[in-house]
Scaffold this motif. Structure first.
Motif, PDB file in Angstrom:
ATOM      1  N   UNK A 156       8.172   7.717 -16.548  1.00 37.90           N
ATOM      2  CA  UNK A 156       7.425   7.387 -15.334  1.00 37.90           C
ATOM      3  C   UNK A 156       8.323   6.652 -14.335  1.00 37.90           C
ATOM      4  N   UNK A 157       9.198   5.790 -14.891  1.00 38.97           N
ATOM      5  CA  UNK A 157      10.103   5.058 -14.010  1.00 38.97           C
ATOM      6  C   UNK A 157      11.025   6.012 -13.255  1.00 38.97           C
ATOM      7  N   UNK A 158      11.447   7.099 -13.925  1.00 37.18           N
ATOM      8  CA  UNK A 158      12.293   8.090 -13.251  1.00 37.18           C
ATOM      9  C   UNK A 158      11.545   8.752 -12.100  1.00 37.18           C
ATOM     10  N   UNK A 159      10.221   8.989 -12.278  1.00 35.94           N
ATOM     11  CA  UNK A 159       9.433   9.587 -11.202  1.00 35.94           C
ATOM     12  C   UNK A 159       9.340   8.643 -10.009  1.00 35.94           C
ATOM     13  N   UNK A 160       9.117   7.339 -10.306  1.00 38.18           N
ATOM     14  CA  UNK A 160       8.984   6.361  -9.224  1.00 38.18           C
ATOM     15  C   UNK A 160      10.283   6.253  -8.430  1.00 38.18           C
ATOM     16  N   UNK A 161      11.443   6.394  -9.099  1.00 37.22           N
ATOM     17  CA  UNK A 161      12.722   6.312  -8.411  1.00 37.22           C
ATOM     18  C   UNK A 161      12.888   7.423  -7.383  1.00 37.22           C
ATOM     19  N   UNK A 162      12.183   8.547  -7.575  1.00 39.97           N
ATOM     20  CA  UNK A 162      12.305   9.679  -6.664  1.00 39.97           C
ATOM     21  C   UNK A 162      11.260   9.654  -5.545  1.00 39.97           C
ATOM     22  N   UNK A 163      10.468   8.588  -5.444  1.00 42.83           N
ATOM     23  CA  UNK A 163       9.428   8.510  -4.416  1.00 42.83           C
ATOM     24  C   UNK A 163      10.048   8.414  -3.025  1.00 42.83           C
ATOM     25  N   UNK A 164       9.290   8.942  -2.052  1.00 39.87           N
ATOM     26  CA  UNK A 164       9.629   8.803  -0.643  1.00 39.87           C
ATOM     27  C   UNK A 164       8.717   7.733  -0.024  1.00 39.87           C
ATOM     28  N   UNK A 165       8.910   7.500   1.280  1.00 36.89           N
ATOM     29  CA  UNK A 165       8.156   6.453   1.962  1.00 36.89           C
ATOM     30  C   UNK A 165       6.655   6.692   1.934  1.00 36.89           C
ATOM     31  N   UNK A 166       6.221   7.955   2.012  1.00 39.75           N
ATOM     32  CA  UNK A 166       4.794   8.229   2.055  1.00 39.75           C
ATOM     33  C   UNK A 166       4.132   7.974   0.705  1.00 39.75           C
ATOM     34  N   UNK A 167       4.879   8.119  -0.390  1.00 38.29           N
ATOM     35  CA  UNK A 167       4.307   7.800  -1.705  1.00 38.29           C
ATOM     36  C   UNK A 167       3.991   6.311  -1.808  1.00 38.29           C
ATOM     37  N   UNK A 168       4.866   5.480  -1.286  1.00 40.12           N
ATOM     38  CA  UNK A 168       4.616   4.042  -1.309  1.00 40.12           C
ATOM     39  C   UNK A 168       3.447   3.676  -0.390  1.00 40.12           C
ATOM     40  N   UNK A 169       3.323   4.359   0.749  1.00 36.47           N
ATOM     41  CA  UNK A 169       2.196   4.098   1.652  1.00 36.47           C
ATOM     42  C   UNK A 169       0.870   4.389   0.957  1.00 36.47           C
ATOM     43  N   UNK A 170       0.804   5.508   0.241  1.00 37.73           N
ATOM     44  CA  UNK A 170      -0.421   5.871  -0.470  1.00 37.73           C
ATOM     45  C   UNK A 170      -0.764   4.840  -1.538  1.00 37.73           C
ATOM     46  N   UNK A 171       0.246   4.369  -2.266  1.00 41.73           N
ATOM     47  CA  UNK A 171      -0.008   3.376  -3.313  1.00 41.73           C
ATOM     48  C   UNK A 171      -0.473   2.055  -2.711  1.00 41.73           C
ATOM     49  N   UNK A 172       0.139   1.619  -1.614  1.00 36.57           N
ATOM     50  CA  UNK A 172      -0.249   0.354  -0.982  1.00 36.57           C
ATOM     51  C   UNK A 172      -1.677   0.433  -0.450  1.00 36.57           C
ATOM     52  N   UNK A 173      -2.030   1.549   0.205  1.00 40.69           N
ATOM     53  CA  UNK A 173      -3.405   1.714   0.702  1.00 40.69           C
ATOM     54  C   UNK A 173      -4.403   1.690  -0.442  1.00 40.69           C
ATOM     55  N   UNK A 174      -4.056   2.358  -1.514  1.00 35.62           N
ATOM     56  CA  UNK A 174      -4.939   2.405  -2.684  1.00 35.62           C
ATOM     57  C   UNK A 174      -5.127   1.000  -3.266  1.00 35.62           C
ATOM     58  N   UNK A 175      -4.048   0.245  -3.304  1.00 40.34           N
ATOM     59  CA  UNK A 175      -4.117  -1.103  -3.854  1.00 40.34           C
ATOM     60  C   UNK A 175      -4.946  -2.018  -2.960  1.00 40.34           C
ATOM     61  N   UNK A 176      -4.794  -1.881  -1.649  1.00 36.38           N
ATOM     62  CA  UNK A 176      -5.572  -2.707  -0.713  1.00 36.38           C
ATOM     63  C   UNK A 176      -7.064  -2.433  -0.854  1.00 36.38           C
ATOM     64  N   UNK A 177      -7.446  -1.168  -0.916  1.00 35.19           N
ATOM     65  CA  UNK A 177      -8.867  -0.803  -1.045  1.00 35.19           C
ATOM     66  C   UNK A 177      -9.426  -1.341  -2.355  1.00 35.19           C
ATOM     67  N   UNK A 178      -8.649  -1.225  -3.437  1.00 40.73           N
ATOM     68  CA  UNK A 178      -9.128  -1.688  -4.743  1.00 40.73           C
ATOM     69  C   UNK A 178      -9.363  -3.199  -4.729  1.00 40.73           C
ATOM     70  N   UNK A 179      -8.394  -3.957  -4.210  1.00 43.11           N
ATOM     71  CA  UNK A 179      -8.519  -5.419  -4.203  1.00 43.11           C
ATOM     72  C   UNK A 179      -9.682  -5.870  -3.304  1.00 43.11           C
ATOM     73  N   UNK A 180      -9.789  -5.255  -2.118  1.00 42.09           N
ATOM     74  CA  UNK A 180     -10.874  -5.640  -1.203  1.00 42.09           C
ATOM     75  C   UNK A 180     -12.237  -5.331  -1.803  1.00 42.09           C
ATOM     76  N   UNK A 181     -12.352  -4.209  -2.502  1.00 43.24           N
ATOM     77  CA  UNK A 181     -13.638  -3.847  -3.109  1.00 43.24           C
ATOM     78  C   UNK A 181     -13.990  -4.802  -4.251  1.00 43.24           C
ATOM     79  N   UNK A 182     -12.996  -5.229  -5.019  1.00 39.86           N
ATOM     80  CA  UNK A 182     -13.266  -6.184  -6.097  1.00 39.86           C
ATOM     81  C   UNK A 182     -13.748  -7.519  -5.538  1.00 39.86           C
ATOM     82  N   UNK A 183     -13.111  -8.001  -4.450  1.00 41.57           N
ATOM     83  CA  UNK A 183     -13.556  -9.252  -3.827  1.00 41.57           C
ATOM     84  C   UNK A 183     -14.981  -9.119  -3.276  1.00 41.57           C
ATOM     85  N   UNK A 184     -15.301  -7.934  -2.731  1.00 42.91           N
ATOM     86  CA  UNK A 184     -16.664  -7.709  -2.218  1.00 42.91           C
ATOM     87  C   UNK A 184     -17.675  -7.771  -3.351  1.00 42.91           C
ATOM     88  N   UNK A 185     -17.303  -7.225  -4.522  1.00 40.71           N
ATOM     89  CA  UNK A 185     -18.198  -7.274  -5.681  1.00 40.71           C
ATOM     90  C   UNK A 185     -18.469  -8.716  -6.108  1.00 40.71           C
TER      91      UNK A 185
END
Length: 602
Positions: free
Chosen positions: A1-30
């Motif tokens: 899995x680490x080898x896959x992450x090393x090959x990520x481009x900028x848009x892969x990191x954007x998707x992960x950050x957005x996903x993480x923000x939505x998850x954290x905000x939803x947990x705080x709302x709960x």
């Protein structure tokens, strides 16, 4: 899995950050509305963590399974929250964006309707909203934005691939230009050496034969002047030939391959590791050029077709052979198609009595192995030669050239086939260099007679013209090789050593004759037909003989000593057998040969 992450481009990191923000905000709302949740707080939080992590992990493996997982987990928690809070349908907008962004190939045909229509309708059913079209409109707009982002990603990836391919092609073209220049220099130097040099040698030998016929001092002075002029001009031709060698051409093999690898790494985003094993030794120019072209083609194919990121190159110097191995971590292929480059590589190795083998499995990368026999001098053993040619200038020229080698000794000169047979009985040479067109008895008849009386004497045809019909006839009569007189003297000496050790060879320009002949041991047409009917794999009698010894458990060195062949020649035969049978090792080869009826069960 680490080898896959090393090959990520900028848009892969954007998707992960957005996903993480939505998850954290939803947990705080709960946590803020925990009193209104029908499930325990820890259950709802655990559900959201699963909706965040599981689809993301699945996306690293397969995008289709990701789409289903995203719809189930993210859509499920959105339905649950919408049941409690009608405005919670907005929670599904980010998953809808991600579903659209990751709908690769044609998956949007089913992910789009489910995301835009099915899930919003279910949300409106459980939340009893008054305006379901508003939910569908919002979700559809977000899906369209996500799909536009997907097209942007695809375009970026395609541009990256095109840039990488252009970089590799530019580097490949520069290498082709350089290698072509080297080969053209080599060709011109050979032409100068073989034509002008040979002519000067014949002129000098002819003038030397006139010396006893000159009686006056003036005539002898003129002869000496002509000899001096011819020798001086010949030295100038040699100087031109040596000056045509470029600095790159004079580099040792290891240094030349390292330079190629460094240039390749500089122009491509690929890590190439190189190692040389064994004691480095000097190899013929043609052998070094074959290794160079093999490495060049293998590196290019690994990136262009296999999309490799790691390549390991190993150069092994062994006693009897030299082996180059190129292994990559690319995609590999189940049924590898041989293109022009691979075919050219195999032809180069074949002309040097070598072997190219390619192993490739889907998902496991590709391994290319180039094995060439070592053309070594035998200082402790002198090879006795008999030169047969009806032109005295040619005989004398060959004698002068070959006697310059410390392990070659010319024991006799013959001007026709009859004299050659008589001198074979008298001098017992080990190798006979035989011309074809001669008076009294031609080379074909002499070869048949010599091989009949003295099978151990090796006969090497050395002629001027390319005549395929005569080549087939003389090789079937028992000759051990067919060469053209235009070849370089050093290559001729190496070929004599190879034939003396039990090998067989044919001129490079006539290598296609091997498609018509069954080398290295010629059989009659009846025997060939019988063998063909019994052997569906096209094995020659020599290959079957070696396969029988391999089945008995003998090592290559033992087989070589039994058959009076070199270790490298036996290895080449074994590699050819494995390729014809479609196996990888001796155990599989023996098993398949037994099943095909080529070997008896033991």
């Amino acid at each position: 899995m680490f080898d896959m992450v090393k090959q990520w481009f900028w848009y892969d990191w954007i998707m992960l950050i957005l996903r993480l923000i939505i998850c954290i905000s939803l947990i705080f709302t709960m946590f803020e509305v925990q009193e209104q949740l029908t499930l325990p707080l820890w259950g709802a939080v655990f559900w959201e963590i699963i909706a965040f992590s599981v689809p993301w992990l699945i996306l690293l493996l397969n995008f289709r399974y990701y789409l289903v997982a995203e719809m189930i987990f993210s859509g499920g928690i959105c339905l649950y929250l919408s049941f409690l809070f009608p405005e919670a349908y907005l929670v599904f907008l980010m998953p809808a964006f991600m579903i659209a962004a990751n709908s690769a190939q044609n998956s949007y045909r089913w992910s789009g309707p489910i995301t835009i229509l099915v899930i919003p309708i279910l949300i409106n059913v459980v939340s009893i909203q008054s305006n379901p079209w508003l939910t569908i409109a919002h979700t559809g707009l977000v899906y369209a934005i996500g799909f536009s982002f997907h097209l942007l990603i695809v375009n970026h990836r395609q541009n990256e691939i095109i840039r990488d391919q252009n970089t590799v092609l530019e580097q490949y073209l520069s290498q082709i230009e350089r290698v072509t220049l080297l080969e053209e220099r080599s060709r011109l130097s050979k032409d100068l050496h073989d034509t002008v040099g040979h002519s000067y040698t014949s002129i000098i030998m002819g003038l030397e034969t006139l010396r006893p016929e000159l009686s006056t001092k003036l005539g002898e002075d003129k002869l000496n002047s002509l000899l001096h002029l011819a020798r001086r001009n010949m030295d100038e031709v040699r100087g031109y030939v040596h000056q045509m060698d470029s600095p790159q051409d004079r580099l040792p093999l290891v240094q030349s391959l390292k330079q190629l690898i460094d240039e390749f790494q500089a122009n491509s985003k690929v890590n190439v590791r190189f190692r040389a094993l064994g004691d480095e030794c000097s190899l013929p120019k043609q052998t070094e050029m074959t290794f160079y072209r093999c490495l060049q083609e293998s590196l290019t194919n690994a990136v262009r077709h296999g999309h490799a990121t790691e390549i390991v190159v190993t150069l092994q110097f062994e006693q009897r052979q030299t082996r180059l191995e190129v292994q990559d971590n690319g995609q590999g292929a189940e049924n590898l198609q041989e293109g022009f480059g691979l075919t050219a590589m195999k032809e180069r190795a074949f002309n040097l009595q070598g072997q190219i083998s390619v192993y490739s499995e889907l998902g496991e990368g590709t391994v290319v192995t180039c094995t060439l026999p070592r053309q070594m001098e035998l200082p402790d053993q002198v090879i006795r030669l008999l030169l047969v040619d009806d032109q005295p200038f040619i005989r004398e020229s060959l004698r002068i050239l070959l006697e310059g080698q410390r392990d070659l000794q010319v024991v006799g000169l013959a001007e026709d086939g009859g004299q050659a047979v008589a001198m074979c009985e008298q001098e017992q040479p080990q190798v006979v260099l035989m011309d074809l067109d001669m008076p009294n008895m031609d080379g074909i008849s002499a070869t048949k007679m010599i091989k009949h009386k003295w099978p151990d004497i090796r006969v090497l045809i050395l002629t001027t013209f390319q005549d395929k019909e005569k080549a087939i006839e003389v090789l079937r009569s028992g000759a051990d090789g067919y060469l053209l007189k235009s070849m370089e003297p050093r290559e001729l000496a190496e070929t004599i050593r190879l034939v003396h050790r039990g090998g067989s060879i044919i001129a490079k320009d006539m290598s296609k004759l091997f498609e018509e002949l069954d080398m290295p041991q010629m059989e009659t047409e009846t025997q060939s037909a019988e063998t063909k009917s019994m052997d569906p794999y096209g094995l020659t009698s020599r290959e079957i003989e070696i396969l029988e010894l391999v089945a008995k458990g003998f090592r290559y060195k033992t087989i070589a000593s039994r058959l009076y062949l070199s270790d490298g020649t036996v290895r080449n035969y074994a590699s050819t057998v494995y390729l014809k049978l479609g196996v990888r090792n001796r155990e599989e080869a023996v098993q398949k040969a037994v099943e095909a009826g080529l070997l008896k069960r033991t």
